[in-house]
Design a protein around this motif. Structure first.
Motif, PDB file in Angstrom:
ATOM      1  N   PHE A 279      37.374  32.557  45.850  1.00 36.72           N
ATOM      2  CA  PHE A 279      38.111  33.834  45.232  1.00 36.72           C
ATOM      3  C   PHE A 279      39.574  34.190  45.846  1.00 36.72           C
ATOM      4  O   PHE A 279      40.221  34.461  45.238  1.00 36.72           O
TER       5      PHE A 279
ATOM      6  N   VAL B 190      40.620  41.150  33.940  1.00 34.51           N
ATOM      7  CA  VAL B 190      42.094  41.540  34.074  1.00 34.51           C
ATOM      8  C   VAL B 190      42.800  41.474  32.921  1.00 34.51           C
ATOM      9  O   VAL B 190      43.550  42.451  32.653  1.00 34.51           O
TER      10      VAL B 190
ATOM     11  N   LEU C 284      42.471  43.474  41.075  1.00 30.33           N
ATOM     12  CA  LEU C 284      41.222  42.672  41.291  1.00 30.33           C
ATOM     13  C   LEU C 284      40.666  42.755  42.411  1.00 30.33           C
ATOM     14  O   LEU C 284      41.315  42.408  43.558  1.00 30.33           O
TER      15      LEU C 284
ATOM     16  N   ARG D  52      45.085  35.176  38.848  1.00 29.25           N
ATOM     17  CA  ARG D  52      44.231  35.846  37.998  1.00 29.25           C
ATOM     18  C   ARG D  52      44.965  36.573  36.991  1.00 29.25           C
ATOM     19  O   ARG D  52      44.260  37.220  36.035  1.00 29.25           O
TER      20      ARG D  52
ATOM     21  N   HIS E  69      35.677  41.416  38.150  1.00 26.85           N
ATOM     22  CA  HIS E  69      35.454  39.961  37.742  1.00 26.85           C
ATOM     23  C   HIS E  69      36.868  39.723  36.909  1.00 26.85           C
ATOM     24  O   HIS E  69      37.417  40.405  36.448  1.00 26.85           O
ATOM     25  N   PRO E  70      37.229  38.369  37.313  1.00 25.88           N
ATOM     26  CA  PRO E  70      38.471  37.988  36.557  1.00 25.88           C
ATOM     27  C   PRO E  70      38.591  38.050  35.048  1.00 25.88           C
ATOM     28  O   PRO E  70      39.681  38.528  34.691  1.00 25.88           O
TER      29      PRO E  70
ATOM     30  N   LYS F 217      42.481  31.601  44.729  1.00 26.91           N
ATOM     31  CA  LYS F 217      42.626  31.783  43.303  1.00 26.91           C
ATOM     32  C   LYS F 217      43.249  33.246  42.973  1.00 26.91           C
ATOM     33  O   LYS F 217      43.622  33.114  41.742  1.00 26.91           O
ATOM     34  N   ALA F 218      43.093  34.138  43.957  1.00 27.98           N
ATOM     35  CA  ALA F 218      43.353  35.427  43.657  1.00 27.98           C
ATOM     36  C   ALA F 218      44.932  35.642  42.881  1.00 27.98           C
ATOM     37  O   ALA F 218      44.772  36.367  41.893  1.00 27.98           O
TER      38      ALA F 218
END
Length: 282
Positions: free
Chosen positions: A22, A223, A13, A29, A219-220, A25-26
């Motif tokens: 971002f 994933v 990501l 994800r 974009h999450p 929270k990386a």
């Protein structure tokens, strides 16, 4: 990161270096790795600020046990400073965008060698696709992965990146990467697609069938689609285990030809089943 670890990455990501939301929270994800971006996600006037923030950002994400890559800028005015900043972090490797020149790849690989960092090449232009095999063969100790950049490639051709228009180039990049033992990341189509996840899933599965081992998410929501497309579900793992078991029973009984659920099993089929199980840690 080594080649074996690179091959296991289903999803990575992109996270902008200057986006606190971002970055925080990386690690939540679900991606197998994170790419901290200094290139497309950063405005030209903010490049220096992003570079200064990079070491702290990489350390924060890596502290959660997630492998972290850095995408640098392939611009003579920015590349050297970006590499210097990246090498001051606990990174898994560097993504080199717009890779076209084997001499440049070798020069960047030499910079990374003392740190043991992997190098990933983004092939995003027609010349790069035509040189895919030569680029993938560069620096066998440093180059761990090759990426097909469909958006920039389509722009260079003046076409829309659909599954049909991107098929040839995607297959060429995947073939070149896998022929030289590198991981291959990308989709057959547009990576910008995150509104239609069903379409994204079809593009990812087409990429897996072409030989890609994973894909990069911008974009999450992308994933889990990539994790599913490039991973293995429980039914696939059960089928693989049954194939291996049937083949091993036949060998123990002195039989070379094996019938299993209506088809003959040979070495390539069994090896595929074993690789699938190994990838899933079975």
């Amino acid at each position: 990161m080594n080649l074996e670890q690179a091959h296991a990455l289903r999803s990575q990501l992109f996270v902008p270096a200057l986006s606190e939301r971002f970055v925080d929270k990386a690690h939540q994800r679900g991606a197998d790795a994170i790419i901290v971006d200094l290139e497309d996600a950063i405005a030209p006037e903010a490049k220096a600020e992003a570079r200064r923030a990079l070491p702290g950002v990489v350390r924060r994400i890596a502290a959660h046990g997630v492998p972290v890559f850095v995408r640098v800028n392939n611009d003579p005015a920015l590349l050297n400073d970006d590499l210097e900043a990246a090498l001051a972090t606990p990174l898994a490797g560097v993504f080199l965008p717009k890779a076209e020149d084997p001499a440049q790849v070798r020069a960047v690989a030499a910079r990374l060698r003392p740190a043991g960092a992997g190098l990933v090449l983004l092939l995003e232009t027609p010349p790069a696709v035509l040189r895919a095999a030569e680029l993938a063969a560069c620096c066998p100790d440093e180059v761990i992965g090759v990426v097909f950049g469909s958006e920039d490639y389509a722009n260079a051709l003046g076409v829309v990146p659909t599954m049909e228009s991107m098929q040839y180039a995607a297959h060429a990049v995947a073939l070149a990467a896998r022929a030289h033992g590198r991981a291959a990341w990308g989709v057959v189509g547009s990576l910008a697609e995150f509104g239609d996840l069903a379409l994204l899933g079809r593009m990812a599965r087409a990429a897996r069938h072409a030989g890609f081992t994973g894909a990069l998410a911008i974009h999450p929501t992308q994933v889990p689609v990539f994790n599913e497309a490039f991973g293995a579900n429980e039914q696939e793992l059960q089928d693989a285990a049954a194939i291996v078991a049937a083949f091993e029973r036949a060998l123990a009984e002195g039989r070379g030809a094996v019938q299993h659920q209506g088809r003959m099993l040979d070495k390539p089929i069994v090896e595929r089943a074993r690789r699938l199980m190994a990838r899933a840690g079975r």
